[in-house]
Design an enzyme around this catalytic site. Structure first.
Site, PDB file in Angstrom:
ATOM      1  N   PRO A 172       0.829  -1.209   0.000  1.00 48.44           N
ATOM      2  CA  PRO A 172       0.000   0.000   0.000  1.00 48.44           C
ATOM      3  C   PRO A 172       0.864   1.259   0.000  1.00 48.44           C
ATOM      4  O   PRO A 172       1.837   1.347   0.742  1.00 48.44           O
ATOM      5  CB  PRO A 172      -0.813  -0.102   1.289  1.00 48.44           C
ATOM      6  CG  PRO A 172      -0.311  -1.280   2.032  1.00 48.44           C
ATOM      7  CD  PRO A 172       0.697  -1.997   1.209  1.00 48.44           C
ATOM      8  N   GLU A 173       0.518   2.193  -0.859  1.00 44.72           N
ATOM      9  CA  GLU A 173       1.219   3.477  -0.868  1.00 44.72           C
ATOM     10  C   GLU A 173       0.298   4.545  -0.292  1.00 44.72           C
ATOM     11  O   GLU A 173      -0.839   4.261   0.078  1.00 44.72           O
ATOM     12  CB  GLU A 173       1.671   3.815  -2.285  1.00 44.72           C
ATOM     13  CG  GLU A 173       2.726   2.806  -2.782  1.00 44.72           C
ATOM     14  CD  GLU A 173       3.806   3.435  -3.615  1.00 44.72           C
ATOM     15  OE1 GLU A 173       4.191   4.593  -3.348  1.00 44.72           O
ATOM     16  OE2 GLU A 173       4.287   2.774  -4.547  1.00 44.72           O
TER      17      GLU A 173
END
Ligand SMILES: [Zn+2]
Length: 292
Positions: free
Chosen positions: A2-3
Site C-alpha cells: 500500500p502506498e
C-alpha cells in the site's frame, strides 16, 4: 504494497466507521503484529478496553487513532500486506486475522489482517509536532516528514532540503525524513510527469524545477486518491496490497516496452535499489556521467 493514496483511503474509511466508538474488548492473535508495543499483547488489550477512538490521523503511511483521556494513540502500519477491515461481528474469521477490536455498540468490529506480518499496531505517546507544537503526533514517527497531501507541509522548506541533499532526485523523493509516503510507483509517475530522469542530481536542479516536481507529486497522489475513493461505497475498509484501481492510469510504472503516453517511445526499465525504475528515455533524458 500500500502506498500513500491507499493508506489515505483507509484513513477516510476508518474515520467514518470507527471514530467516536468505544472499545469493548480487544484480542491479539499473533504476537508479531504487536511486536512494536513495548508491553506486549496483554498490555495492549488491557489498555484499549473502555477507551474511545477520537479520530483517525495519518502521516505518510502511518495511521493513528488518538484515545480519549490522555496523550496516547493506537498507531498502525500496514507494511507489505496489512489490511484494516471493518467487519460485522459474525463475518467469518480471515485466515490472517491478527488483531480484533470489538466495540461497546455491538456493531462492526475492527480487524487487522496481515498475511506477511510486516505491519503491526501498538500504543504510542502523542507529543507536540516539531514544526507545529499545537499539533500532536506519535512519538515514534515524530521524525518523519510531512507528506505531500498534508495541508501544513511547507513546500519552500521541502524544496530547499531536497536541493541541499546532493543525491539522485529519485532517492531524495523516497527519503522519508524529507517528505513521507512516496513509494516507488508514485516516484516514477511524478518524475515522468515532470520530465525528469530519476538519476538527475538534486543539486543541479533549479528551485523552480524542484517546485514543479512537487506539484506533479501532489497531482499524481491526488489522481490516485480520486480513483481509489470510489471503492469506499463498500461496507468495509480495504487495502488490497497494491494500487489496483490506479493501475490503468499508470504512464510508465510497470509499462516496460509500452509506448510513452506523451511521445510514443518505448518505456524503459532499469534496476534501482533492488527494485526497478521505469522512465521514457526521450521525455526523461538521463544525466551525463560525471567524471570520476
Ligand atoms: Zn516520452
Amino acid at each position: 504494497m500500500p502506498e500513500l493514496p491507499e493508506v489515505e483511503t483507509v484513513r477516510d474509511g476508518l474515520q467514518r466507521w470507527v471514530a467516536g466508538r468505544t472499545v469493548a474488548s480487544a484480542e491479539v492473535r499473533h504476537p508479531r503484529s504487536v511486536r512494536r508495543h513495548v508491553g506486549g499483547g496483554d498490555d495492549l488489550v488491557a489498555r484499549l478496553a473502555g477507551r474511545t477512538f477520537e479520530a483517525v490521523s495519518r502521516r505518510g503511511k502511518y495511521l493513528w487513532l488518538p484515545l480519549d483521556g490522555d496523550d496516547v494513540c493506537l498507531i498502525a502500519h500496514l507494511g507489505m500486506s496489512g489490511q484494516l477491515l471493518v467487519q460485522p461481528p459474525d463475518a467469518p474469521q480471515e485466515k490472517h486475522l491478527h488483531v480484533r477490536v470489538r466495540f461497546t455498540d455491538g456493531g462492526r468490529e475492527l480487524r487487522f489482517v496481515d498475511q506477511r506480518t510486516f505491519g503491526g499496531v501498538a500504543l504510542d505517546a502523542l507529543i507536540p509536532a516539531r514544526d507545529r507544537p499545537d499539533e500532536r503526533v506519535p512519538a515514534s514517527i515524530a521524525h518523519i516528514g510531512r507528506d505531500p497531501l498534508d495541508p501544513h507541509v511547507d513546500d519552500a522548506l521541502v524544496v530547499a532540503r531536497l536541493r541541499r541533499r546532493d543525491t539522485e532526485i529519485k532517492r531524495a523523493l523516497l527519503d522519508q525524513t524529507l517528505f513521507s509516503g512516496i513509494g516507488n510507483i508514485y516516484a516514477d509517475e511524478s518524475l515522468w510527469r515532470a520530465r525528469l530522469h530519476g538519476q538527475r542530481r538534486t543539486s543541479t536542479l533549479s528551485r523552480a524545477v524542484v517546485a514543479g516536481l512537487l506539484e506533479q507529486v501532489r497531482g499524481v497522489l491526488t489522481d490516485a486518491l480520486r480513483a481509489g475513493g470510489t471503492s469506499f461505497d463498500a461496507l468495509y475498509v480495504n487495502v488490497n496490497g497494491r494500487s489496483g484501481y490506479f493501475d490503468r492510469s499508470l504512464a510508465v510504472y510497470g509499462q516496460e516496452g509500452r509506448p510513452c503516453p506523451r511521445c510514443g517511445t518505448a518505456v524503459r526499465r532499469t534496476a534501482f535499489m533492488n527494485r526497478s525504475s521505469f522512465f521514457c528515455p526521450v521525455c526523461q533524458r538521463p544525466p551525463r556521467r560525471r567524471a570520476g
